[in-house]
Structures are given as C-alpha cells and as structure tokens.
Design an enzyme around this catalytic site. Structure first.
Site, PDB file in Angstrom:
ATOM      1  N   SER A   1       0.788  -1.235   0.000  1.00  0.00           N
ATOM      2  CA  SER A   1       0.000   0.000   0.000  1.00  0.00           C
ATOM      3  C   SER A   1       0.819   1.284   0.000  1.00  0.00           C
ATOM      4  O   SER A   1       0.321   2.322  -0.373  1.00  0.00           O
ATOM      5  CB  SER A   1      -0.947   0.005   1.198  1.00  0.00           C
ATOM      6  OG  SER A   1      -0.212  -0.130   2.396  1.00  0.00           O
TER       7      SER A   1
ATOM      8  N   HIS B   1      -5.613  -3.878  -2.434  1.00  0.00           N
ATOM      9  CA  HIS B   1      -5.392  -2.836  -3.446  1.00  0.00           C
ATOM     10  C   HIS B   1      -5.495  -3.356  -4.873  1.00  0.00           C
ATOM     11  O   HIS B   1      -5.206  -2.625  -5.818  1.00  0.00           O
ATOM     12  CB  HIS B   1      -4.032  -2.178  -3.213  1.00  0.00           C
ATOM     13  CG  HIS B   1      -3.984  -1.380  -1.947  1.00  0.00           C
ATOM     14  ND1 HIS B   1      -4.391  -0.075  -1.865  1.00  0.00           N
ATOM     15  CD2 HIS B   1      -3.643  -1.736  -0.682  1.00  0.00           C
ATOM     16  CE1 HIS B   1      -4.272   0.354  -0.629  1.00  0.00           C
ATOM     17  NE2 HIS B   1      -3.821  -0.645   0.115  1.00  0.00           N
TER      18      HIS B   1
ATOM     19  N   LYS C   1     -11.871   0.258  -0.808  1.00  0.00           N
ATOM     20  CA  LYS C   1     -11.074   0.879  -1.871  1.00  0.00           C
ATOM     21  C   LYS C   1     -11.872   0.867  -3.182  1.00  0.00           C
ATOM     22  O   LYS C   1     -12.743   1.701  -3.363  1.00  0.00           O
ATOM     23  CB  LYS C   1      -9.714   0.206  -1.942  1.00  0.00           C
ATOM     24  CG  LYS C   1      -9.069   0.284  -0.529  1.00  0.00           C
ATOM     25  CD  LYS C   1      -7.706  -0.243  -0.420  1.00  0.00           C
ATOM     26  CE  LYS C   1      -7.274  -0.437   1.023  1.00  0.00           C
ATOM     27  NZ  LYS C   1      -7.312   0.743   1.888  1.00  0.00           N
TER      28      LYS C   1
HETATM   29  C1  LIG Z   1      -3.106  -3.956   2.513  1.00  0.00           C
HETATM   30  C2  LIG Z   1      -4.283  -3.513   3.309  1.00  0.00           C
HETATM   31  N1  LIG Z   1      -5.005  -4.429   3.981  1.00  0.00           N
HETATM   32  C3  LIG Z   1      -6.076  -4.069   4.712  1.00  0.00           C
HETATM   33  C4  LIG Z   1      -6.484  -2.754   4.801  1.00  0.00           C
HETATM   34  C5  LIG Z   1      -7.653  -2.411   5.693  1.00  0.00           C
HETATM   35  O1  LIG Z   1      -8.788  -2.130   4.970  1.00  0.00           O
HETATM   36  P1  LIG Z   1     -10.040  -1.409   5.638  1.00  0.00           P
HETATM   37  O2  LIG Z   1      -9.925   0.034   5.281  1.00  0.00           O
HETATM   38  O3  LIG Z   1     -11.220  -2.065   5.007  1.00  0.00           O
HETATM   39  O4  LIG Z   1     -10.003  -1.637   7.108  1.00  0.00           O
HETATM   40  C6  LIG Z   1      -5.790  -1.789   4.082  1.00  0.00           C
HETATM   41  C7  LIG Z   1      -6.231  -0.379   4.098  1.00  0.00           C
HETATM   42  O5  LIG Z   1      -5.762   0.426   4.861  1.00  0.00           O
HETATM   43  C8  LIG Z   1      -4.648  -2.166   3.343  1.00  0.00           C
HETATM   44  O6  LIG Z   1      -3.921  -1.245   2.700  1.00  0.00           O
END
Ligand SMILES: Cc1ncc(COP(=O)(O)O)c(C=O)c1O
Lengths: 447, 92
Positions: free
Chosen positions: A186, A214, A245
């Site tokens: 990310s 992502h 996202k």
């Molecule tokens: C790689 C990854 N996994 C999980 C999440 C968590 O997602 P959520 O916003 O649905 O809690 C994110 C987002 O911040 C992320 O970048």
C-alpha cells in the site's frame, strides 16, 4: 505528577512541527465532496489524488440507490454481531456473491478489511502453528499476529528465497505454516512476485493467504486481483480483501476454496465481537461488486491514468516506487522535502498523502498518491506539472537527476537494493522502464 | 575446574558475540563501543528498520529464524547472543 499523555510527547512534537510547516495530514478536513476526484478544501476546489478510490465508483448511481433503498427498508444499522444478534439476508447474499465472484467455495464477511485480516489470520494460526509474514506487511497483519497464539516469523520484503530458507528450518515441526502476503503493497505500490511465492509454498506444503486490498477491481480480466492476473488462483488457499477501496464503501472479507471455512465464524473474535455491516453498506457493496467483472473499460482507464502519472513523474526525474501501479509514491530524501512538496501541491489544489516513518518501509519519506479511473488526463497533468515545478524550485529534481534515475534503474541498481530487496524487486525496477499503455486489467510491464 | 562441555559452550558464545559485533559495526561504524550490556535499541542510534535488517543478516549467518516474540524479549547484545545460542541448540 506526570500526565497520562506525556509518553506521546515526541508524537505531539512531530504533529506540531508539521502544523508549523503548513498543515498536518491529520487536520485535513474536506468541507464538501464534489465527486470521486474533487472536493472543497479550505474553500478551494481540490483534485483528490490520495483516496484509494480506484474505479471512482463512490457516487455510482445504482450503488447509491441500492443503499438508500436498504436504509429505508432495513434501517440504519444492525445493532449487533451476527453470532449474537443474527444475520440479515444481505449478509448471506453478499457472501454467496463473493464466493461466486472468486469461484471459491465460501466467503465470510467482516465489518472492515482491517478486521478481516485480524479475524482470519488470528483464527487460522493457532498455538502450534507458524505465521510467516512479509516485513512490509500492513498494520492489520502485524496486529493479527499479536492476536494469534502462533509463532511469528518475518521474511524480507518480497523475498521468496528468504521465505524458502525460513520454511526449510521449520521442516519436521508439526504445526501448519501459513504465509501471509499482499498483492500490491500500500505504500510504494510494488507487487509481490507471486509465482515465486507459490513455488515456495508448494515446495513446503504451506498455506498461502494473500491480501488483495489494493488489487480487487484493479488487476485481472474480471477484476479479481493479482491471483487472477497471474493465473495462479488455484494455488491460493485464502484471499482477504476490503470494500473500502475499489468497492467504494466499507467492509472486509475472507474467501477460500477449502472445505470447512465456516468454523472460522466461531473462533474469530473480530467476527464475533463487533457489529455486522449495516444494510446500506451491504447493499452498495453488492451493487458495486456485481459491476467489477464487467468493468473492463474502467480498468483500462485506471491503468492509462496510472501510466500517465507514473511516466510523467519519472520523466521529470522523481524517484518512484519500483513498479507501475495505481499507487504512485515519490521517495524523498528528508522530511522537509516531503512536507514542502505535499503542502505545495495542496496550495495548488492537489491532495495527496504524506507518509512518514514509521508507517513507511525502510524509513522513507513518501509522497503517496493513488490514481482513479475517474481522473481526467488534465487533472493528472496538473499534478505532474505542479510536482515538477515545486521539485525544480526546491532543487530536488534536476535534468541530470532524471537521466541518472533511469540509468540506475535499468541496471537494477537503484533504491531497490538499498533495502537488500530480492532479485525480483530489482527486476521490477527494470520492468517499470518498459512502461507502455497497458492492456486491460493489468500493467503492460507484467503481462 | 571447567568441564569440556562448558568450555565448548563459552567458545560458541564468544563466536556468536563476535559475529553480532561484526554485523553491527557495518551499521554503526568502527568506533561504536559494543559490549554485552549494550542496549540495541537505545545505545546505538539505529532505527527500527536498521535493527530489523541486522536481525535478518544474523538469521542468515547462523541459519536460524528468530521469531518475533523472541526478538521482543531481547534488549542487550548478551540477550541476543543467548537467544541465538538457544535457537541454534533447538535447531540441532
Ligand atoms: C493492505 C491492506 N489491507 C487491509 C487494509 C484495511 O482495509 P479497511 O480500510 O477495510 O479496514 C488496508 C487499508 O488500509 C490495506 O492497505
């Protein structure tokens, strides 16, 4: 008497220093959201380039209508967890649709992506098991390890050989080995060399869990993510993902083809002890998910846009992450440069993310942007122009800089090595040089 | 009187400490004062990422994996040497 917040003094200072240099990212407050790519910030029309709104579907009319209908017919919230307070029709339907979308046996819905990782990983990895996680893992994966009773072993970022050695050392132990990786990381937007990881996983009889946060809607002909894009879905044991996202709402999930997945509902605390997603959220998630497989045009637009931004900034001489992806991160030498560039962009009406250590890999100072299919070429050109102007004014890009960056990367000799990254990362840097307008559903450089 | 067993143990501990110091000097410079009581996170001016990389290099030198919960217990160079010694014996 010392105060309860005294221990956070260094953090307070950092926040104050950021505010003194312009503004702090934590204080950004949009007065009005005009569209997936524009908002009013401090009275000024601002292009949004730090949102994760990859397909630009947050205002999709059908999704909004579905949410309104559900809100009116089922109310504002579920007021409880599914284990204690029961499921709604929509929860079950969405799980069925997720399983069908991935072509897998079953799916479990969580309230956020963070909780999906927490709930899935902590449940799957028990006391005698082993979790093998990438050093650059998202906070939700690190926190899952704290919640799990398993032994946790980290491997070097994207380094399948390092993982291979670590699994070899576990030969003869009886517990399950669970490898956790992400498709697109990310912060820098770099991708996992999935084929190498699948080989290692098979060699050692380990399980593989991949977080496609992502890449859902972003990669693959049908938008199922990196595993689809690489043709490796049959070799993946668990996929986690988020609706926050490309799906444009909130919520998370775990899917798997392994029989018996449902037991996770009874052992996963982040599933059991929190309220289930509200009906309106479930309704918009279902509507948008149903569009993903057919969103070929949006995916093409997304990758065209990512290519324009990546090549524009690279050509201007900025030091970027190693792989072309919808996450485009500029690596800067010191915090002052990053903060000045971030503030300068905001002053010019472009919002991006300022990412500072310890949230960044290898202690880098990053200006992170994420591109959307909804961006126009003019908006992206504006971002590139403003970045270039500020970069030149502040003297951290020059023409020779840009030539040098290209040459170094071509030798696989750029920053990829600073972190002792694997061969795969270095070659990703070379691949990024061959960037062309990509084919639908993925970066041309990797097809 | 030193038994042959404890003699060989102290030799292996010495060689572990030597390798730890070698790996650290690459990161801290030649002049750093490194002793058994040196605190890894406090005394060396290394950030958490440099320390993580240092641990990865040690894992390769000793052909062991150091689980995160073990790393969390380590404060000094001597703690680290002991942890490595134990992990090596467990692996053998
Ligand atoms: C790689 C990854 N996994 C999980 C999440 C968590 O997602 P959520 O916003 O649905 O809690 C994110 C987002 O911040 C992320 O970048």
């Amino acid at each position: 008497m010392s105060g309860i917040f005294d221990k956070f003094a260094p953090l307070q200072e950092q926040h104050a220093a950021l505010t003194a240099m312009g503004r702090s990212p934590a204080d950004i407050e949009f007065e009005e959201i005009l569209s997936p790519t524009e908002a009013i910030l401090n009275g000024k029309r601002t292009v949004l380039m730090g949102t994760n709104n990859y397909l630009g579907l947050t205002f999709d009319e059908d999704a909004v209508d579905a949410a309104i209908d559900a809100l009116k017919s089922e109310g504002t919230g579920t007021t409880g967890s599914r284990i204690a307070n029961g499921s709604y029709d929509g929860h079950k339907a969405l799980e069925k649709e997720l399983a069908e979308f991935y072509g897998m046996r079953s799916a479990i819905l969580f309230s956020t992506g963070y909780q999906a990782n927490l709930g899935a990983i902590a449940a799957l990895a028990g006391r005698d098991d082993y979790l093998l996680i990438d050093a650059d893992s998202h906070a939700s994966i690190y926190d899952a390890c704290r919640l799990s009773d398993a032994q946790v072993i980290r491997f070097r970022h994207n380094d399948a050989d390092n993982l291979d050695r670590k699994l070899k050392r576990l030969e003869g132990t009886s517990g399950s080995k669970i490898i956790v990786i992400e498709s697109i990381y990310s912060m820098l937007g770099d991708m996992v060399p999935l084929k190498d990881f699948v080989e290692v996983k098979k060699k050692h009889g380990a399980y593989l869990l991949i977080d496609e946060a992502h890449s859902l809607g972003v990669l693959g002909d049908k938008g199922r993510g990196l595993c689809e894009h690489e043709g490796l879905e049959d070799d993946i044991d668990f996929i986690t993902g988020t609706f926050s996202k490309s799906i444009g709402t909130v919520g998370g999930f775990l899917v798997s083809n392994l029989p018996g997945l449902d037991i996770v509902r009874f052992v996963s605390r982040p599933y059991m002890f929190t309220a289930s997603p509200p009906p309106s959220v479930v309704a918009s998630a279902r509507k948008t998910l149903s569009r993903i497989a057919g969103a070929t045009e949006l995916r093409k637009k997304l990758w065209d846009n990512a290519t324009q931004l990546y090549n524009g900034l690279k050509g201007a001489g900025f030091d970027l992450g190693p792989t072309l992806s919808p996450i485009v991160a500029i690596r800067l030498k010191d915090p002052e440069q990053a903060i000045a560039l971030w503030n300068g962009l905001l002053d010019a009406g472009v919002y991006t993310n300022l990412a500072l250590p310890p949230a960044t890999p290898y202690g880098w100072y990053l200006l992170r942007s994420s591109i959307s299919a909804a961006h126009t070429p003019e908006q992206i050109a504006l971002a590139v122009d403003v970045c270039t102007k500020i970069g030149k004014e502040l003297g951290f890009i020059t023409l020779s800089n840009s030539k040098k960056a290209y040459a170094e990367d071509l030798q696989g000799n750029g920053h990829a090595q600073l972190n002792g990254a694997s061969e795969a990362s270095s070659s990703a840097a070379v691949e990024a040089e061959a960037v062309e307008p990509p084919a639908t559903g993925g970066p041309a450089a990797r097809v | 009187m030193t038994s042959p067993q404890s003699a060989s143990k102290s030799t292996s501990n010495d060689s572990i400490m030597l390798e730890i110091k070698n790996q650290l000097r690459v990161r801290t410079g030649e002049n750093a004062v490194l002793g058994p009581d040196t605190n890894i996170t406090r005394d060396l001016g290394l950030d958490s990422l440099a320390i993580m990389d240092f641990i990865f290099d040690l894992e390769d030198s000793f052909d062991i994996s150091i689980p995160m919960e073990r790393i969390a217990e380590v404060q000094t160079l001597s703690d680290l040497a002991k942890a490595i010694d134990i992990l090596q014996k467990e692996a053998a």
